[in-house]
Design an enzyme around this catalytic site. Structure first.
Site, PDB file in Angstrom:
ATOM      1  N   SER A 183       0.828  -1.161   0.092  1.00 11.90           N
ATOM      2  CA  SER A 183      -0.062   0.019  -0.068  1.00 11.90           C
ATOM      3  C   SER A 183       0.881   1.359  -0.059  1.00 11.90           C
ATOM      4  O   SER A 183       2.067   1.111   0.456  1.00 11.90           O
ATOM      5  CB  SER A 183      -0.807   0.134   1.209  1.00 11.90           C
ATOM      6  OG  SER A 183      -1.353   1.197   1.463  1.00 11.90           O
ATOM      7  N   TYR A 225      -2.129  -0.778  10.455  1.00 13.48           N
ATOM      8  CA  TYR A 225      -2.040  -1.120   8.923  1.00 13.48           C
ATOM      9  C   TYR A 225      -0.619  -0.803   8.344  1.00 13.48           C
ATOM     10  O   TYR A 225      -0.190  -1.760   7.874  1.00 13.48           O
ATOM     11  CB  TYR A 225      -3.286  -0.427   8.282  1.00 13.48           C
ATOM     12  CG  TYR A 225      -3.476  -0.751   6.797  1.00 13.48           C
ATOM     13  CD1 TYR A 225      -3.827  -2.126   6.552  1.00 13.48           C
ATOM     14  CD2 TYR A 225      -3.229   0.056   5.900  1.00 13.48           C
ATOM     15  CE1 TYR A 225      -3.869  -2.409   4.977  1.00 13.48           C
ATOM     16  CE2 TYR A 225      -3.134  -0.160   4.492  1.00 13.48           C
ATOM     17  CZ  TYR A 225      -3.696  -1.433   4.083  1.00 13.48           C
ATOM     18  OH  TYR A 225      -3.710  -1.726   3.023  1.00 13.48           O
TER      19      TYR A 225
END
Ligand SMILES: NC(=O)c1ccc[n+]([C@@H]2O[C@H](COP(=O)([O-])OP(=O)(O)OC[C@H]3O[C@@H](n4cnc5c(N)ncnc54)[C@H](OP(=O)(O)O)[C@@H]3O)[C@@H](O)[C@H]2O)c1
Length: 286
Positions: free
Chosen positions: A143, A156
């Site tokens: 990401s 995350y």
């Protein structure tokens, strides 16, 4: 390698990006071993791919596995090696959004296990097979938040920063052999991964989102280019580079992001950051 030569083990195949990637890889001529947790959904996807690409169902096999189950992961690696996978796309993942204090310990462990440990263990289990081939690729779906930490995404980001570190170190470790390790970094994408809180945060902070089809297209491009990394979207591409060079230049830029955390999250973030407020150098959002 060319998609047409690829035999791709794709985890998270029944998710938003996974389905889009499976469709584009199938149209580009790849064979796929689809991995999901629902036999009904993953087998339906295999049939759909055969139909839409007008190719034999033999090209589209599937496997049901919870990647956090060591036995399931081991037997998945065995099946993938026997099937002759030459590409592994670690796409399965879990989200985590909220101030650190709002994330339970078990949820934190689950995110780290799924996003970081499972791809590491699956890569390790498949490595002897991948190294026995003339050419193979491991694609880690990370990401933008794996290179740029934002308020609300500490757990995350920890998982995706870790995954990027894993991919980079392993790429260098394996550089003299046939296995290429790649890191693929979408920005926010319209799938069920993001809940209403994340949508509200994105709107409030002007964060752009991509369609899964755009992300899938870029994934096929990365596979075929064999480049080390791909980050999607502007200004994310610039921000991750700048953050890599001088992260402290960006530290004062995220007041709007903190203010855009949902009330419960914002309250906790304020409480937790209180002892450090004298160090804050927030600029006004522009
Ligand atoms: N959407 C975004 O904004 C975004 C942005 C950047 C990066 N990414 C990354 O892109 C990847 C795919 O995300 P997405 O948007 O497609 O999310 P998604 O629609 O929620 O799909 C996630 C997939 O992961 C699978 N999965 C989760 N835990 C698993 C486990 N323990 N064992 C096996 N499979 C498991 C799910 O399986 P089931 O179908 O069985 O539930 C699902 O197929 C993730 O790695 C994510 O971190 C997403």
């Amino acid at each position: 390698m060319k998609a047409a030569s690829a035999r791709v083990l794709l985890t998270g195949a029944t998710g938003g990006i996974g389905r889009a990637a499976a469709r584009q890889l199938a149209l580009a001529g790849a064979s796929l071993m689809l991995v999901g947790r629902s036999p009904a959904r993953v087998s339906a996807l295999a049939r759909e791919l055969a139909q839409s690409s007008q190719r034999s169902i033999e090209h589209f096999t599937w496997n049901v596995a919870d990647l956090n189950d060591a036995a399931a992961l081991g037997s998945l690696a065995q099946s993938a090696a026997a099937w002759g996978a030459n590409v592994v796309v670690h796409n399965a993942g879990l989200p985590s959004f909220g101030a650190l204090g709002s994330v339970s310990g078990p949820a934190m462990q689950q995110v780290l296990q799924t996003n970081l440990l499972a791809p590491m263990l699956l890569t390790q289990a498949l490595l002897p097979h991948l190294q026995s081939l003339p050419k193979s690729q491991v694609v880690c779906v990370g990401s933008a938040l794996g290179r740029l930490g934002l308020p609300g995404f500490s757990v995350y980001s920890a998982s995706k920063f870790g995954l990027r570190g894993f991919a980079e170190a392993l790429r260098r470790e394996l550089a003299s052999g046939p296995v290429k390790v790649q890191y693929f970094a979408p920005r926010s994408t319209r799938t069920e991964f993001n809940d209403d809180d994340v949508h509200a945060y994105n709107r409030a902070t002007g964060t752009a989102t991509d369609q899964p089809e755009q992300v899938a297209h870029a994934l096929v491009q990365l596979l075929e280019s064999e480049a080390a990394e791909a980050f999607l979207g502007f200004p994310e591409k610039l921000a991750v580079r700048l953050n890599g060079l001088v992260p402290e230049w960006l530290d004062g830029s995220f007041k709007k992001h903190r203010d855009s955390l949902p009330p419960a999250h914002a309250a906790m973030a304020t409480r937790q950051s209180a002892p450090l407020t004298h160090l804050s150098s927030d600029r006004s959002p522009t």
